[in-house]
Design a protein around this motif. Structure first.
Motif, short mmCIF file in Angstrom:
data_model
loop_
_atom_site.label_atom_id
_atom_site.label_comp_id
_atom_site.label_asym_id
_atom_site.label_seq_id
_atom_site.Cartn_x
_atom_site.Cartn_y
_atom_site.Cartn_z
N MET A 245 0.81 -1.18 0.00
CA MET A 245 0.00 0.00 0.00
C MET A 245 0.86 1.26 0.00
O MET A 245 0.56 2.21 -0.72
CB MET A 245 -0.92 0.00 1.22
CG MET A 245 -1.71 1.28 1.35
SD MET A 245 -2.98 1.25 2.58
CE MET A 245 -2.12 1.93 3.96
N PHE A 246 1.93 1.27 0.79
CA PHE A 246 2.73 2.49 0.88
C PHE A 246 3.45 2.78 -0.43
O PHE A 246 3.62 3.93 -0.81
CB PHE A 246 3.72 2.40 2.03
CG PHE A 246 3.05 2.35 3.37
CD1 PHE A 246 2.42 3.47 3.88
CD2 PHE A 246 3.01 1.18 4.10
CE1 PHE A 246 1.78 3.43 5.10
CE2 PHE A 246 2.37 1.14 5.33
CZ PHE A 246 1.76 2.26 5.84
N GLY A 247 3.86 1.73 -1.14
CA GLY A 247 4.49 1.92 -2.44
C GLY A 247 3.51 2.53 -3.43
O GLY A 247 3.87 3.41 -4.21
N TRP A 248 2.25 2.08 -3.40
CA TRP A 248 1.23 2.64 -4.29
C TRP A 248 0.99 4.10 -3.96
O TRP A 248 0.87 4.94 -4.84
CB TRP A 248 -0.07 1.85 -4.13
CG TRP A 248 -1.14 2.28 -5.08
CD1 TRP A 248 -1.38 1.78 -6.32
CD2 TRP A 248 -2.14 3.29 -4.86
NE1 TRP A 248 -2.45 2.42 -6.89
CE2 TRP A 248 -2.94 3.36 -6.02
CE3 TRP A 248 -2.44 4.15 -3.81
CZ2 TRP A 248 -4.00 4.24 -6.14
CZ3 TRP A 248 -3.50 5.02 -3.94
CH2 TRP A 248 -4.26 5.05 -5.10
N ILE A 249 0.93 4.43 -2.68
CA ILE A 249 0.69 5.81 -2.28
C ILE A 249 1.84 6.71 -2.74
O ILE A 249 1.62 7.82 -3.21
CB ILE A 249 0.47 5.91 -0.76
CG1 ILE A 249 -0.88 5.31 -0.39
CG2 ILE A 249 0.55 7.35 -0.27
CD1 ILE A 249 -1.16 5.25 1.08
N LYS A 250 3.08 6.21 -2.65
CA LYS A 250 4.21 7.03 -3.05
C LYS A 250 4.28 7.23 -4.56
O LYS A 250 4.67 8.30 -5.02
CB LYS A 250 5.52 6.41 -2.55
CG LYS A 250 5.71 6.57 -1.06
CD LYS A 250 7.08 6.12 -0.64
CE LYS A 250 8.05 7.18 -1.03
NZ LYS A 250 9.35 7.07 -0.41
N THR A 251 3.91 6.21 -5.35
CA THR A 251 4.04 6.33 -6.79
C THR A 251 2.76 6.83 -7.44
O THR A 251 2.75 7.89 -8.07
CB THR A 251 4.44 4.99 -7.42
OG1 THR A 251 3.48 4.00 -7.07
CG2 THR A 251 5.81 4.55 -6.96
N VAL A 252 1.68 6.12 -7.28
CA VAL A 252 0.42 6.46 -7.95
C VAL A 252 -0.31 7.57 -7.20
O VAL A 252 -0.86 8.48 -7.81
CB VAL A 252 -0.48 5.21 -8.07
CG1 VAL A 252 -1.80 5.55 -8.72
CG2 VAL A 252 0.24 4.12 -8.85
N GLY A 253 -0.31 7.51 -5.89
CA GLY A 253 -1.03 8.48 -5.09
C GLY A 253 -0.29 9.78 -4.87
O GLY A 253 -0.76 10.64 -4.13
#
Length: 46
Positions: free
Chosen positions: A1-9
């Motif tokens: 989840m944190f990787g998604w937030i950093k890249t996509v989010g």
């Protein structure tokens, strides 16, 4: 989840001044992640 937030989010760095606003931003972004994940799970199950 944190990787998604950093890249996509777009969560590479803090957006707002103050802990409360940044916490709210994180919670809204996490909710968006959960909704995206939920739709992908439903599509895969169908």
């Amino acid at each position: 989840m944190f990787g998604w937030i950093k890249t996509v989010g777009a969560g590479g760095k803090l957006r707002f001044l103050g802990q409360a606003r940044n916490k709210l931003w994180f919670e809204v972004t996490a909710a968006a992640y959960n909704l995206t994940r939920l739709t992908n799970i439903e599509v895969a199950a169908a």
